[in-house]
Design a protein around this motif. Sequence first.
Motif, PDB file in Angstrom:
ATOM      1  N   SER A 445       0.779  -1.079  -0.086  1.00  0.00           N
ATOM      2  CA  SER A 445       0.107   0.014   0.137  1.00  0.00           C
ATOM      3  C   SER A 445       0.927   1.250   0.118  1.00  0.00           C
ATOM      4  O   SER A 445       2.191   1.042   0.492  1.00  0.00           O
ATOM      5  CB  SER A 445      -0.854   0.134   1.160  1.00  0.00           C
ATOM      6  N   GLY A 446       0.165   2.392  -0.438  1.00  0.00           N
ATOM      7  CA  GLY A 446       1.175   3.389  -0.742  1.00  0.00           C
ATOM      8  C   GLY A 446       2.176   3.326  -1.558  1.00  0.00           C
ATOM      9  O   GLY A 446       2.429   2.682  -2.225  1.00  0.00           O
ATOM     10  N   THR A 447       3.247   4.485  -1.395  1.00  0.00           N
ATOM     11  CA  THR A 447       4.124   4.396  -2.441  1.00  0.00           C
ATOM     12  C   THR A 447       5.635   3.279  -1.816  1.00  0.00           C
ATOM     13  O   THR A 447       5.599   3.199  -0.543  1.00  0.00           O
ATOM     14  CB  THR A 447       4.813   5.688  -2.550  1.00  0.00           C
ATOM     15  N   PRO A 448       6.227   2.945  -2.524  1.00  0.00           N
ATOM     16  CA  PRO A 448       7.327   1.945  -2.200  1.00  0.00           C
ATOM     17  C   PRO A 448       8.309   2.651  -1.064  1.00  0.00           C
ATOM     18  O   PRO A 448       8.634   1.993  -0.243  1.00  0.00           O
ATOM     19  CB  PRO A 448       8.007   1.324  -3.532  1.00  0.00           C
ATOM     20  N   ALA A 449       8.682   3.964  -1.411  1.00  0.00           N
ATOM     21  CA  ALA A 449       9.318   4.642  -0.475  1.00  0.00           C
ATOM     22  C   ALA A 449       8.914   4.645   0.943  1.00  0.00           C
ATOM     23  O   ALA A 449       9.648   4.424   1.813  1.00  0.00           O
ATOM     24  CB  ALA A 449       9.705   5.803  -1.109  1.00  0.00           C
ATOM     25  N   GLU A 450       7.521   5.080   0.858  1.00  0.00           N
ATOM     26  CA  GLU A 450       6.783   5.020   2.173  1.00  0.00           C
ATOM     27  C   GLU A 450       6.877   3.763   2.932  1.00  0.00           C
ATOM     28  O   GLU A 450       7.027   3.901   3.981  1.00  0.00           O
ATOM     29  CB  GLU A 450       5.534   5.782   1.895  1.00  0.00           C
ATOM     30  N   ALA A 451       6.576   2.807   2.292  1.00  0.00           N
ATOM     31  CA  ALA A 451       6.438   1.361   3.043  1.00  0.00           C
ATOM     32  C   ALA A 451       7.734   0.956   3.283  1.00  0.00           C
ATOM     33  O   ALA A 451       7.943   0.512   4.597  1.00  0.00           O
ATOM     34  CB  ALA A 451       6.114   0.402   1.618  1.00  0.00           C
ATOM     35  N   GLY A 547      14.071 -10.602  -1.988  1.00  0.00           N
ATOM     36  CA  GLY A 547      14.883  -9.986  -3.069  1.00  0.00           C
ATOM     37  C   GLY A 547      13.746  -9.077  -3.857  1.00  0.00           C
ATOM     38  O   GLY A 547      14.052  -7.990  -4.384  1.00  0.00           O
ATOM     39  N   ILE A 548      12.539  -9.809  -4.115  1.00  0.00           N
ATOM     40  CA  ILE A 548      11.438  -9.026  -4.717  1.00  0.00           C
ATOM     41  C   ILE A 548      10.948  -7.775  -4.111  1.00  0.00           C
ATOM     42  O   ILE A 548      10.920  -6.796  -4.587  1.00  0.00           O
ATOM     43  CB  ILE A 548      10.190 -10.179  -5.131  1.00  0.00           C
ATOM     44  N   LEU A 549      10.717  -7.900  -2.843  1.00  0.00           N
ATOM     45  CA  LEU A 549      10.299  -6.857  -2.004  1.00  0.00           C
ATOM     46  C   LEU A 549      11.457  -5.889  -2.071  1.00  0.00           C
ATOM     47  O   LEU A 549      11.080  -4.441  -2.100  1.00  0.00           O
ATOM     48  CB  LEU A 549      10.117  -7.199  -0.698  1.00  0.00           C
ATOM     49  N   MET A 550      12.614  -6.144  -1.844  1.00  0.00           N
ATOM     50  CA  MET A 550      13.719  -4.863  -1.989  1.00  0.00           C
ATOM     51  C   MET A 550      13.605  -4.371  -3.402  1.00  0.00           C
ATOM     52  O   MET A 550      13.799  -3.044  -3.061  1.00  0.00           O
ATOM     53  CB  MET A 550      15.084  -5.491  -1.631  1.00  0.00           C
ATOM     54  N   LEU A 551      13.485  -5.035  -4.614  1.00  0.00           N
ATOM     55  CA  LEU A 551      13.494  -4.492  -5.795  1.00  0.00           C
ATOM     56  C   LEU A 551      12.368  -3.664  -5.766  1.00  0.00           C
ATOM     57  O   LEU A 551      12.321  -2.390  -6.503  1.00  0.00           O
ATOM     58  CB  LEU A 551      13.681  -5.409  -6.896  1.00  0.00           C
ATOM     59  N   TYR A 552      11.213  -3.909  -5.345  1.00  0.00           N
ATOM     60  CA  TYR A 552       9.884  -3.172  -5.180  1.00  0.00           C
ATOM     61  C   TYR A 552      10.084  -1.877  -4.324  1.00  0.00           C
ATOM     62  O   TYR A 552       9.814  -0.783  -4.937  1.00  0.00           O
ATOM     63  CB  TYR A 552       8.859  -4.069  -4.752  1.00  0.00           C
ATOM     64  N   PHE A 553      10.866  -2.013  -3.254  1.00  0.00           N
ATOM     65  CA  PHE A 553      11.076  -0.759  -2.295  1.00  0.00           C
ATOM     66  C   PHE A 553      11.906   0.084  -2.967  1.00  0.00           C
ATOM     67  O   PHE A 553      11.660   1.445  -2.755  1.00  0.00           O
ATOM     68  CB  PHE A 553      11.659  -1.161  -1.118  1.00  0.00           C
TER      69      PHE A 553
END
Length: 853
Positions: A445-451, A547-553
């Motif tokens: 939810s929200g932007t990747p940077a905020e998350a 790794g997928i979450l890190m690439l998304y963030f």
Amino acid sequence: MQSSDKLLKNRTLWGVIASVLIMAAVAFFYFYPDDVQGNVLRQHDIQQGMANGQEAKAYFEATGETSRWTNSLFSGMPTFQIAPDYPSNHLFHWIDSVMGLGLPHPANLLMMMMLGFFILLMAMKMRWYVALIGAIGYGLSSYFIIIIGAGHIWKFVTLAYVPPTIAGIVLCYRGRYLAGGALAALFAMLQISSNHVQMTYYFLFVIAGFVIAYLIKALRDKNMRRCGIATGVLAIAAVLAVTANLPSLYNTYSYSKETIRGGHSELTQPGASSSSDGLDRDYITQYSYGTSETFTLLIPNVKGGATAKPEKGGMTSMSLGALPQARELAQNGTLSPGEAQYLDYISQYFGEPEGTNGPVYVGALIVALFLVGCAIVRGPLKWALVALTILSLLLALGRNCMWLTDMMIDYMPMYSKFRTVESILVIAEFTMPLLAAMALQELLSGTPAEAWTLYKRPVLWSFGIVLALCLIGIVMPGFYGSVISDGDRQIDAMIQQSLASQGADGAMLQQLSLNNPRIYSAIEHLRHNMVESDSMRSFLIVAAGFGILMLYFRQKLSLGIAAAGIGIIVLGDLFMVNKRYLDTESFVPKALSRGEVFPLTDTDRAILADTTSHYRVLNMPQFWQPGPSYRHKAIGGYHAAKLTRYQDLIERHLTPFLHGTPSDGDWNVVNMLNARYVVDYSGQPIFNEEAMGNAWFVDKVQYVDGADAEMAAIDIIAPDSVAVADSRFRDILGASAPKSAGDTIYLTSYAPNRLTYHARTAHGGVATFSEVYFPWGWQAEIDGQPAQIGRVNYLLRAIDIPAGTHTVTMRFDPQSLRTTTAAARVAIILIYIALAAAIAVPVAMSKKRKPQS
């Protein structure tokens, strides 16, 4: 026109449609090509059901009438827990096909499981792609696939309808009273009708957790009015769901009082069944999870996986000797041929001694996301899910956490009615994917940077802990417990005993045992390899998800690709693990399944050649097996809810026959049960000339006080002339006059639920019947006039018959069935009306709000 365009542009709607199609594809291709070819699973429980229900099935096909009694097993018992199908159920069974999307069996079952969880997550306002990932994670949890392979279909369907039931609860507490109440009533009705009370009972804990969580939220928000209305609506929904299943619930409850599941023995002397209110504690905890075995939630082979796997209609042992690495040890000379053969008797599984068809594995990435959810999800529902997870993990330990198990048995109503306590892990299999989905919803939810800013530390800690646990399994597999289990020691003792009986010397006994360092080292090596391999596997899966979450963030992946990647990892992980325990090798052609489940043997042919009357068969080597019940009226059988009095009789009088020493058994009991044929341990049928037939007159009824005296008298009476009865039946049976030379009674017509006799007696007397007494449901008539049935010889029916020539009938037709069926139909109709209103009211209100042209 505008509403149609708006509907077509609704992304959520298209997402839901896409999700349903994806779930259908997953279910279809998991069981491909067997679901297309019509192949079937020939599971043990299905075989048991076929055997126990064959007589009632054949009777229905011949007459169109449903029998609620069968003589196929244990000399006769009700079918309430054999074929629990009632006329009112036909009003809603069509919903099973809708939930299964019309897919071929068993793909339809997997579809039901995923779709139900998807409904719950959508009711909780999850994004459709998160709901899809959660549904796949829940539906493919290994235990659900394993119970399909085992044939526990009632259990599976009950579990499939739990999440949409809770979806109704969620909607209700969110203020959508009509829709929530109707949905909860509908799926609770379906859940209860699936007839697995234990699973429904366990999920009452979950429902209580949800209700408490919403109550706390209402107190915080100062919105008790909504909470009170929702609780009232759900109470009505629960009443409707229960009433819709009243034929099953009421008759099962009443029946349970007479069985080993719910009614204790009246005997107080040694040899009696458990006198506690419920099952014996050792029996309750027979199947308990090991303490370190809990880590199978993360690493499936942390305890070796499975003891056996269903293959081609049977169960194939999963032995260490079958592993490629074991064959290598024999080929390179590390083990001698005899030592290598020893491994064929040692299971790959090294958890608890009772064995298993597979571990409870929820998915490595699901575990990581669950821990993230424990940290980042807010609100009382999170804490309810965490508490429920911990409770289920502790209760699943059973005998390995006896202080808590004892507390539950002593103080929690009905807890002592259920065995196999490790199956309460179904709660963790529900709460962990749910909290994992809630965490994923937050992360995406929200932007990747905020998350990343908000959740950096919880994500790193949670994934770090899981990766560390996997890493420990890679470098220190012994951390997760000893590689030698109690089950191994039991098998070793049997091998030693077998070798000793064959004259093996001390050197051979030492060589072919766990005391041999080479064998011990081989077992340790093979099992550590399994732990290491699966630990590495889980490590890579969690690392890939991280790794997928890190690439998304870091905004290297879009939201859609990140969600798809996580979904593929969850699907691929569970899909591959489940194939270890249920794959195409588990299926057989449908024609083969039906034709060879219970093949006609020479023994069967010899017995079935006798068509003179209704009689029973005592099969000593197969006493506890369902097979004899398929073709014969068996003295033994296989069922978890046999009558308590029958169990008493087995323990006191029939045990020697089970142990192969019929000379020590009580042949009077065998004779009074009308066992015309006794199959010995060579498989040969022996004609029993002393079998007493379907009914006989006695000279005397001997009255005693209490069950102990009644059971003791059976040891000394001659049942062909004397019947013993509890004194409470004195007013029903009276004092039997000595029978005359011409007195006779014999069976003239047989059906499982209707028996007709011709009786002739000069002076009147008490007739004993070789039929099991049941305290309600059986109605007797003499020449069309009501007669009372008494109980004699601890277990059998008896009727006082007046002088003269008479027609005596006995019919099993419980009045409670008609009453409860009528009430159930009314409740089902009310549920459908509520559903229709839940659909119609929003539509009408939407039309009313449209601006006038």
